[in-house]
Design a protein around this motif. Structure first.
Motif, PDB file in Angstrom:
ATOM      1  N   UNK A  83       0.825  -1.200   0.000  1.00  0.00           N
ATOM      2  CA  UNK A  83       0.000   0.000   0.000  1.00  0.00           C
ATOM      3  C   UNK A  83       0.864   1.257   0.000  1.00  0.00           C
ATOM      4  N   UNK A  84       2.169   1.041  -0.090  1.00  0.00           N
ATOM      5  CA  UNK A  84       3.121   2.139   0.000  1.00  0.00           C
ATOM      6  C   UNK A  84       2.816   3.243  -1.022  1.00  0.00           C
ATOM      7  N   UNK A  85       2.422   2.848  -2.247  1.00  0.00           N
ATOM      8  CA  UNK A  85       2.144   3.846  -3.284  1.00  0.00           C
ATOM      9  C   UNK A  85       1.045   4.815  -2.868  1.00  0.00           C
ATOM     10  N   UNK A  86       0.051   4.297  -2.150  1.00  0.00           N
ATOM     11  CA  UNK A  86      -1.049   5.159  -1.724  1.00  0.00           C
ATOM     12  C   UNK A  86      -0.545   6.175  -0.703  1.00  0.00           C
ATOM     13  N   UNK A  87       0.304   5.681   0.216  1.00  0.00           N
ATOM     14  CA  UNK A  87       0.875   6.589   1.213  1.00  0.00           C
ATOM     15  C   UNK A  87       1.716   7.660   0.515  1.00  0.00           C
ATOM     16  N   UNK A  88       2.558   7.206  -0.406  1.00  0.00           N
ATOM     17  CA  UNK A  88       3.390   8.128  -1.187  1.00  0.00           C
ATOM     18  C   UNK A  88       2.561   9.170  -1.937  1.00  0.00           C
ATOM     19  N   UNK A  89       1.473   8.692  -2.521  1.00  0.00           N
ATOM     20  CA  UNK A  89       0.631   9.592  -3.317  1.00  0.00           C
ATOM     21  C   UNK A  89       0.131  10.740  -2.450  1.00  0.00           C
ATOM     22  N   UNK A  90      -0.336  10.403  -1.246  1.00  0.00           N
ATOM     23  CA  UNK A  90      -0.833  11.449  -0.358  1.00  0.00           C
ATOM     24  C   UNK A  90       0.292  12.355   0.115  1.00  0.00           C
ATOM     25  N   UNK A  91       1.506  11.789   0.237  1.00  0.00           N
ATOM     26  CA  UNK A  91       2.636  12.600   0.685  1.00  0.00           C
ATOM     27  C   UNK A  91       3.101  13.551  -0.420  1.00  0.00           C
ATOM     28  N   UNK A  92       2.994  13.116  -1.670  1.00  0.00           N
ATOM     29  CA  UNK A  92       3.538  13.928  -2.765  1.00  0.00           C
ATOM     30  C   UNK A  92       2.628  15.077  -3.186  1.00  0.00           C
ATOM     31  N   UNK A  93       1.338  14.838  -3.170  1.00  0.00           N
ATOM     32  CA  UNK A  93       0.399  15.868  -3.625  1.00  0.00           C
ATOM     33  C   UNK A  93      -0.737  16.017  -2.621  1.00  0.00           C
ATOM     34  N   UNK A  94      -1.353  17.207  -2.561  1.00  0.00           N
ATOM     35  CA  UNK A  94      -2.448  17.418  -1.602  1.00  0.00           C
ATOM     36  C   UNK A  94      -3.719  16.701  -2.032  1.00  0.00           C
ATOM     37  N   UNK A  95      -3.684  15.374  -1.999  1.00  0.00           N
ATOM     38  CA  UNK A  95      -4.809  14.602  -2.540  1.00  0.00           C
ATOM     39  C   UNK A  95      -6.095  14.764  -1.750  1.00  0.00           C
ATOM     40  N   UNK A  96      -5.975  14.812  -0.413  1.00  0.00           N
ATOM     41  CA  UNK A  96      -7.226  14.896   0.360  1.00  0.00           C
ATOM     42  C   UNK A  96      -7.901  16.247   0.150  1.00  0.00           C
ATOM     43  N   UNK A  97      -7.086  17.305   0.061  1.00  0.00           N
ATOM     44  CA  UNK A  97      -7.659  18.626  -0.222  1.00  0.00           C
ATOM     45  C   UNK A  97      -8.331  18.605  -1.595  1.00  0.00           C
ATOM     46  N   UNK A 158     -15.748  35.883 -15.505  1.00  0.00           N
ATOM     47  CA  UNK A 158     -15.477  35.510 -14.115  1.00  0.00           C
ATOM     48  C   UNK A 158     -14.363  36.367 -13.527  1.00  0.00           C
ATOM     49  N   UNK A 159     -13.415  36.751 -14.374  1.00  0.00           N
ATOM     50  CA  UNK A 159     -12.340  37.612 -13.906  1.00  0.00           C
ATOM     51  C   UNK A 159     -12.910  38.964 -13.483  1.00  0.00           C
ATOM     52  N   UNK A 160     -13.838  39.487 -14.300  1.00  0.00           N
ATOM     53  CA  UNK A 160     -14.506  40.741 -13.960  1.00  0.00           C
ATOM     54  C   UNK A 160     -15.232  40.656 -12.627  1.00  0.00           C
ATOM     55  N   UNK A 161     -15.739  39.461 -12.326  1.00  0.00           N
ATOM     56  CA  UNK A 161     -16.476  39.266 -11.069  1.00  0.00           C
ATOM     57  C   UNK A 161     -15.555  38.802  -9.936  1.00  0.00           C
ATOM     58  N   UNK A 162     -14.245  38.782 -10.191  1.00  0.00           N
ATOM     59  CA  UNK A 162     -13.260  38.254  -9.239  1.00  0.00           C
ATOM     60  C   UNK A 162     -13.570  36.822  -8.836  1.00  0.00           C
ATOM     61  N   UNK A 163     -14.007  36.037  -9.820  1.00  0.00           N
ATOM     62  CA  UNK A 163     -14.338  34.641  -9.527  1.00  0.00           C
ATOM     63  C   UNK A 163     -13.434  33.667 -10.289  1.00  0.00           C
ATOM     64  N   UNK A 164     -12.333  34.184 -10.828  1.00  0.00           N
ATOM     65  CA  UNK A 164     -11.334  33.262 -11.366  1.00  0.00           C
ATOM     66  C   UNK A 164     -10.498  32.778 -10.192  1.00  0.00           C
ATOM     67  N   UNK A 165     -10.040  31.532 -10.291  1.00  0.00           N
ATOM     68  CA  UNK A 165      -9.338  30.900  -9.185  1.00  0.00           C
ATOM     69  C   UNK A 165     -10.232  30.867  -7.942  1.00  0.00           C
ATOM     70  N   UNK A 166     -11.511  30.595  -8.172  1.00  0.00           N
ATOM     71  CA  UNK A 166     -12.438  30.514  -7.038  1.00  0.00           C
ATOM     72  C   UNK A 166     -13.333  29.302  -7.225  1.00  0.00           C
ATOM     73  N   UNK A 250      -4.276  24.807  -3.584  1.00  0.00           N
ATOM     74  CA  UNK A 250      -5.213  24.369  -2.540  1.00  0.00           C
ATOM     75  C   UNK A 250      -6.672  24.423  -2.997  1.00  0.00           C
ATOM     76  N   UNK A 251      -6.897  24.961  -4.209  1.00  0.00           N
ATOM     77  CA  UNK A 251      -8.279  25.010  -4.701  1.00  0.00           C
ATOM     78  C   UNK A 251      -8.529  23.993  -5.804  1.00  0.00           C
ATOM     79  N   UNK A 252      -7.470  23.389  -6.324  1.00  0.00           N
ATOM     80  CA  UNK A 252      -7.629  22.543  -7.508  1.00  0.00           C
ATOM     81  C   UNK A 252      -8.361  21.242  -7.207  1.00  0.00           C
ATOM     82  N   UNK A 253      -9.016  20.726  -8.249  1.00  0.00           N
ATOM     83  CA  UNK A 253      -9.776  19.480  -8.099  1.00  0.00           C
ATOM     84  C   UNK A 253      -8.878  18.288  -8.432  1.00  0.00           C
ATOM     85  N   UNK A 254      -9.387  17.107  -8.147  1.00  0.00           N
ATOM     86  CA  UNK A 254      -8.590  15.883  -8.314  1.00  0.00           C
ATOM     87  C   UNK A 254      -7.983  15.692  -9.702  1.00  0.00           C
ATOM     88  N   UNK A 255      -8.789  15.816 -10.785  1.00  0.00           N
ATOM     89  CA  UNK A 255      -8.172  15.571 -12.095  1.00  0.00           C
ATOM     90  C   UNK A 255      -6.985  16.495 -12.361  1.00  0.00           C
TER      91      UNK A 255
END
Lengths: 306, 312
Positions: A83-97, A158-166, A250-255
């Motif tokens: 299961x080491x790869x799963x542990x590594x995956x969480x350590x390398x990237x913010x997967x839970x976030x 969305x940029x005009x509405x300040x909703x880019x990166x949101x 910290x806002x990005x989605x899984x894909x």
């Protein structure tokens, strides 16, 4: 589509031939049939292999220790699964976030899409007028244009509405993006509810609203749930809008976060990559397995009988 | 997925007239919650995007955006890189759509039969459909991996050692075919399921009658199955072509357009132009050029669709 369903081709036809009603000369029939069957199973086997092998390989890679991944002769089954790869995956990237972000975006956008689409779908199914034709046309067109033509203006708006990166901006886009499909499916489900039931309620003195709530809604519920889950899966899997609209890690989605595992030159740590990809896929696979029949049924009702 | 919109019967009979105004008001009340967001965030941006194609809009520039007429279009006509990518897009879309259709048709015909393991094939056929495209891309990168991939290992096992260490996705000659295979795999289930539904609409009595008349499998397919399936087959093929031509995520993950632009689909090109180089106006022009191709296809699809309706 029931599993035990028998189709026109096989046994019945042969029985009739056996009765001597003409057709293929009788003595050739059994041998030819066996040959055909063998051919059919061979073809089916080919399809099974083609469909399954990439997924099985992903599964196998996710559980392999680094030593086996570095081997020049990879094996199908990990010799020392870990299961080491799963542990590594969480350590390398913010997967839970990332998973939390995906969950939020998918759940909220699916819920909103359903709330907005259900009344409209009802109207489209029950009142056939210019609007319903325009809406149907829009559903078709919206599936056909390249997303780049929409994402640039959306980005600017969305940029005009300040909703880019949101996350809110992304959810707004997802809602609108899943509306055509939700409308399409829901309209089909509404049509499947017999009008007579509503009319009967109206005769009994129920107002339109009460009819909707107490007669139509309960019958629609399974369709609504299926549509919502499908909208959830679509948003959970979505990549292009999320890639363009979300910049902060910290806002990005899984894909989007998954692609970070690929590294700059495409050099990837294969184990954690496979583990993370597998995790990201599980929710949609599970949900899809649950609603599969309804999805295909609902979609096909529209596609075939419209 | 949307496949078909047959013409509808028009509005309510004249006898309903007096009641209509109220009913229509009610309909608007039901429709507005969805209609407004669609107009603001879908129809509006689309029109805005078309407008942008005639401007020099760039990201992060201080001067105001100017209207430049057809300048972007004349630039685009001379942009050989774009035409390369356009050509690649067409090859990709044909290369994926045609085999996908044939394979899906084969699978649908098999699944329509009373075979064992049919349930397994159905279950497996769902996997590519439910998976995020990004995961499909990652998964196939693992399959194609030069050392740790199963493809080269399998070829080795078959005695084809020429494949040793071959990186399918970064070879100039193999990259496009390699991504096309993935495209076929990823899109097959939806096509299969749609065709399967079409098959279930084929009148069984006709099939049995043909069978009794001594028609073989191929003749039955040609004279009974295919005519009934044709409208759906045409619709699904046209839409698949459009989707494939517009696709992005799969190839972005597999090759990011490489090697040397050999898998750079138009969408990848337009994405780079817009979000790596900030050329919003020019990228919108590319989008519009893609729409032009797609509209032709859509017209073919609708024409075929209408013809199919007449045939019934």
């Amino acid at each position: 589509m029931s599993a035990g369903e028998r189709t026109g081709d096989s046994r019945r036809g042969d029985t009739r031939r056996g009765e001597g009603r003409g057709g293929t000369p009788r003595r050739y029939a059994p041998a030819r049939r066996a040959a055909t069957r063998t051919g059919q199973y061979a073809a089916l086997l080919g399809y099974l292999v083609f469909l399954a092998f990439p997924f099985l390989w992903l599964l196998s890679t996710a559980f392999k220790p680094p030593r086996e991944l570095g081997s020049m002769h990879p094996t199908w089954v990990p010799e020392a699964p870990t299961l080491e790869n799963f542990r590594q995956a969480f350590a390398q990237q913010p997967l839970s976030v990332a998973a939390a972000n995906s969950l939020l975006a998918a759940a909220v956008s699916a819920l909103l899409a359903i709330l907005l689409a259900t009344p409209m779908a009802y109207a489209l199914a029950r009142f056939r007028n210019r609007l319903s034709r325009a809406a149907t046309g829009w559903v078709v067109i919206s599936q056909a244009f390249p997303l780049v033509l929409v994402i640039i203006p959306l980005f600017l708006i969305l940029k005009g509405l300040h909703l880019v990166d949101s996350r809110i901006g992304l959810i707004m886009v997802y809602v609108v993006w899943s509306l055509p499909f939700a409308l399409w499916m829901l309209t089909g489900y509404v049509r499947a509810v017999p009008r007579e039931l509503e009319e009967a309620a109206a005769v009994d003195g129920a107002g339109r609203f009460r009819t909707l709530v107490s007669v139509t809604a309960p019958l629609l519920a399974p369709g609504i749930v299926a549509t919502a889950l499908f909208a959830f899966i679509t948003a959970w899997n979505e990549f292009f809008f999320a890639l363009v609209l979300l910049k902060s890690p910290e806002k990005q989605t899984l894909p989007v976060v998954l692609t970070h595992f690929l590294g700059a030159e495409g050099v990837a740590d294969l184990g954690p990559l496979a583990a993370a990809a597998l995790l990201a896929t599980l929710p949609s696979l599970l949900l899809f397995a649950v609603i599969q029949r309804r999805i295909t049924g609902g979609m096909l009702a529209g596609a075939v009988k419209n | 997925m949307t496949l078909a919109t047959a013409p509808r019967r028009s509005t309510a009979p004249a006898a309903d007239r007096p009641a209509r105004p109220r009913r229509d008001l009610g309909a608007w009340f039901l429709v507005l919650p969805a209609l407004l967001p669609i107009l603001v965030l879908s129809v509006g941006p689309l029109l805005y995007g078309i407008g942008l194609a005639f401007t020099d809009a760039q990201s992060g520039r201080t001067q105001a955006t100017r209207f430049v007429g057809l300048l972007n279009f004349s630039d685009l006509f001379q942009d050989s890189l774009f035409w390369d990518s356009f050509r690649i897009g067409l090859i990709w879309a044909f290369g994926v759509t045609v085999p996908q259709f044939l394979l899906a048709l084969g699978l649908a015909l098999l699944l329509h039969l009373d075979l064992r393991l049919r349930w397994l094939a159905r279950a497996l056929a769902i996997i590519p459909w439910a998976m995020p495209e990004v995961v499909v891309g990652i998964m196939w990168r693992l399959v194609y991996h030069p050392d740790a991939g199963i493809l080269n290992e399998t070829l080795r096992g078959l005695g084809l050692s020429g494949a040793d260490g071959r990186d399918w996705l970064s070879g100039p000659a193999t990259a496009l075919p390699a991504v096309i295979v993935v495209g076929v795999w990823a899109g097959m289930p939806q096509t299969t399921v749609t065709l399967l539904a079409g098959l279930q609409n084929v009148p069984r009595e006709l099939h049995e009658a043909a069978s009794m008349d001594g028609a073989g499998a191929w003749r039955r397919f040609r004279t009974v199955t295919w005519p009934a399936l044709r409208p759906i087959a045409l619709a699904v093929t046209a839409l698949n072509f459009i989707w494939n031509f517009n696709s992005f995520a799969l190839v972005f993950v597999l090759t990011d357009g490489g090697p040397g632009g050999r898998t750079r689909l138009p969408m990848l090109f337009a994405y780079e132009e817009a979000f790596r180089y900030g050329q919003f106006g020019y990228a919108a022009t590319m989008g519009l050029a893609m729409v032009a191709v797609i509209s032709v296809l859509l017209a073919v699809y609708l024409a075929g669709r209408l013809k199919g309706d007449d045939d019934r």
